[in-house]
Write an enzyme that holds these catalytic residues in place. Sequence first.
Site, PDB file in Angstrom:
ATOM      1  N   ASN A   9       0.953  -1.000  -0.170  1.00  0.00           N
ATOM      2  CA  ASN A   9      -0.229   0.067  -0.100  1.00  0.00           C
ATOM      3  C   ASN A   9       0.857   1.479  -0.173  1.00  0.00           C
ATOM      4  OD1 ASN A   9      -1.974   2.557   0.841  1.00  0.00           O
ATOM      5  ND2 ASN A   9      -2.106   1.713   2.284  1.00  0.00           N
ATOM      6  N   TRP A  10       0.799   1.708  -1.178  1.00  0.00           N
ATOM      7  CA  TRP A  10       2.390   2.860  -1.311  1.00  0.00           C
ATOM      8  C   TRP A  10       1.436   4.221  -0.529  1.00  0.00           C
ATOM      9  CZ3 TRP A  10       4.104   3.213  -6.583  1.00  0.00           C
ATOM     10  CH2 TRP A  10       4.294   1.564  -7.706  1.00  0.00           C
ATOM     11  N   LYS A  11       0.015   4.556  -0.239  1.00  0.00           N
ATOM     12  CA  LYS A  11      -0.505   5.525   0.234  1.00  0.00           C
ATOM     13  C   LYS A  11      -0.433   6.685  -0.538  1.00  0.00           C
ATOM     14  CE  LYS A  11       0.168   3.589   4.812  1.00  0.00           C
ATOM     15  NZ  LYS A  11       0.144   4.203   6.359  1.00  0.00           N
ATOM     16  N   HIS A  98      -9.661   0.967   5.487  1.00  0.00           N
ATOM     17  CA  HIS A  98      -8.077   1.581   5.705  1.00  0.00           C
ATOM     18  C   HIS A  98      -8.437   2.172   6.876  1.00  0.00           C
ATOM     19  CE1 HIS A  98      -3.583   2.438   5.973  1.00  0.00           C
ATOM     20  NE2 HIS A  98      -3.430   1.493   5.755  1.00  0.00           N
ATOM     21  N   GLU A 100      -6.496   5.078   8.396  1.00  0.00           N
ATOM     22  CA  GLU A 100      -6.196   5.897   7.400  1.00  0.00           C
ATOM     23  C   GLU A 100      -8.070   6.602   6.977  1.00  0.00           C
ATOM     24  OE1 GLU A 100      -3.253   5.358   5.275  1.00  0.00           O
ATOM     25  OE2 GLU A 100      -2.298   5.049   6.461  1.00  0.00           O
ATOM     26  N   GLU A 170      -5.063  -4.764  10.843  1.00  0.00           N
ATOM     27  CA  GLU A 170      -4.244  -3.884  10.930  1.00  0.00           C
ATOM     28  C   GLU A 170      -4.036  -3.170  12.187  1.00  0.00           C
ATOM     29  OE1 GLU A 170      -2.473  -3.348   6.938  1.00  0.00           O
ATOM     30  OE2 GLU A 170      -4.598  -1.607   6.977  1.00  0.00           O
ATOM     31  N   GLY A 176       2.432   3.078  11.137  1.00  0.00           N
ATOM     32  CA  GLY A 176       3.210   3.760  10.210  1.00  0.00           C
ATOM     33  C   GLY A 176       4.013   3.923  11.751  1.00  0.00           C
ATOM     34  N   SER A 216       3.331  -2.205  10.833  1.00  0.00           N
ATOM     35  CA  SER A 216       5.096  -1.848  10.499  1.00  0.00           C
ATOM     36  C   SER A 216       5.423  -2.772  10.403  1.00  0.00           C
ATOM     37  CB  SER A 216       5.614  -1.012  12.106  1.00  0.00           C
ATOM     38  OG  SER A 216       5.103   0.177  11.802  1.00  0.00           O
ATOM     39  N   GLY A 237       2.740  -1.262   4.111  1.00  0.00           N
ATOM     40  CA  GLY A 237       3.001   0.198   3.805  1.00  0.00           C
ATOM     41  C   GLY A 237       4.442   0.735   3.866  1.00  0.00           C
ATOM     42  N   GLY A 238       5.159   1.430   4.461  1.00  0.00           N
ATOM     43  CA  GLY A 238       6.381   1.920   4.515  1.00  0.00           C
ATOM     44  C   GLY A 238       7.241   0.903   4.209  1.00  0.00           C
TER      45      GLY A 238
HETATM   46  C1  PEP Z   1      -0.691   0.522   5.802  1.00  0.00           C
HETATM   47  O1  PEP Z   1      -0.937   1.796   5.700  1.00  0.00           O
HETATM   48  O2  PEP Z   1      -1.791  -0.606   5.124  1.00  0.00           O
HETATM   49  C2  PEP Z   1       0.278  -0.299   7.013  1.00  0.00           C
HETATM   50  C3  PEP Z   1       0.436  -1.332   7.305  1.00  0.00           C
HETATM   51  O3  PEP Z   1       1.647   0.541   7.195  1.00  0.00           O
HETATM   52  P1  PEP Z   1       2.808   0.819   7.194  1.00  0.00           P
HETATM   53  O4  PEP Z   1       3.091  -0.812   7.038  1.00  0.00           O
HETATM   54  O5  PEP Z   1       3.144   1.349   7.140  1.00  0.00           O
HETATM   55  O6  PEP Z   1       2.889   0.142   9.350  1.00  0.00           O
END
Ligand code: PEP
Length: 252
Positions: A9-11, A98, A100, A170, A176, A216, A237-238
Amino acid sequence: MRKRIVAGNWKMNLNFSEAEDLLNDMMDLLEERPADEETEVIVCTPAVYLEMATDLAIDGNFYVGAQNISPHEYGAYTGEISAPMLQSMGVTHTIVGHSERRTYFGETDSVIAEKINQALKYDLTPIYCCGEVLEERQSEKQFEVVKRQISEAMFHLPEAELGKIIIAYEPVWAIGTGLTATPGQAQEMHAFIRKIVAEKYGQETAENIPILYGGSCNAKNAAELFANPDVDGGLIGGASLKAGDFVAIIHS
Ligand code: PEP
């Protein structure tokens, strides 16, 4: 056997050429050392890069997903992107719910249920995100919260449709933040999710539904998280923004 899935997930990150470079680097690495056959790779790019990604995906062994879809099919919804639009571009998956989007855009489980309906109507696989915030975990409400999210957004579906969904657990406190659920916490929640799906739809449907961990997850901790029997991969994500890290997670 359940599929193993790693979804990025590049956001809202990267400009066009950075996005193209990242996909090309990922494809080069996967050509050098392909993902094993049971592992499905999905990349959820910002909407404006989906066309470029679906073009590249023709030669690469990965699927392309959106990060969000409209709960509406068409019409006067300025700025929205619908399921039929995504399907017509070769997009195969979409993230829904999600945290966010829940936090910053006020998405509720009833809106998310509409998004899931739209996705399924147009053969897009929903990656449905659920998970508790820190205060809910601290007050031991995580199971209640996740059960409510799953039943409100998914349990209106007939069994055949529910079986098409990918669930991503999640914990919001881990997204993040650099804080990761321990492998034990992840396994406990994934087994719980499988149990509530089994109670409603039966053991076979529950055994077949992929449940990803997100929060994370990185190249260092992925193997330990994915080794749990009910963890079928990750929503990343990251760490999906660096080709080397993302591919290392795929190989985990
Ligand atoms: C996400 O945005 O779905 C996520 C899991 O982010 P991160 O890996 O950066 O915590």
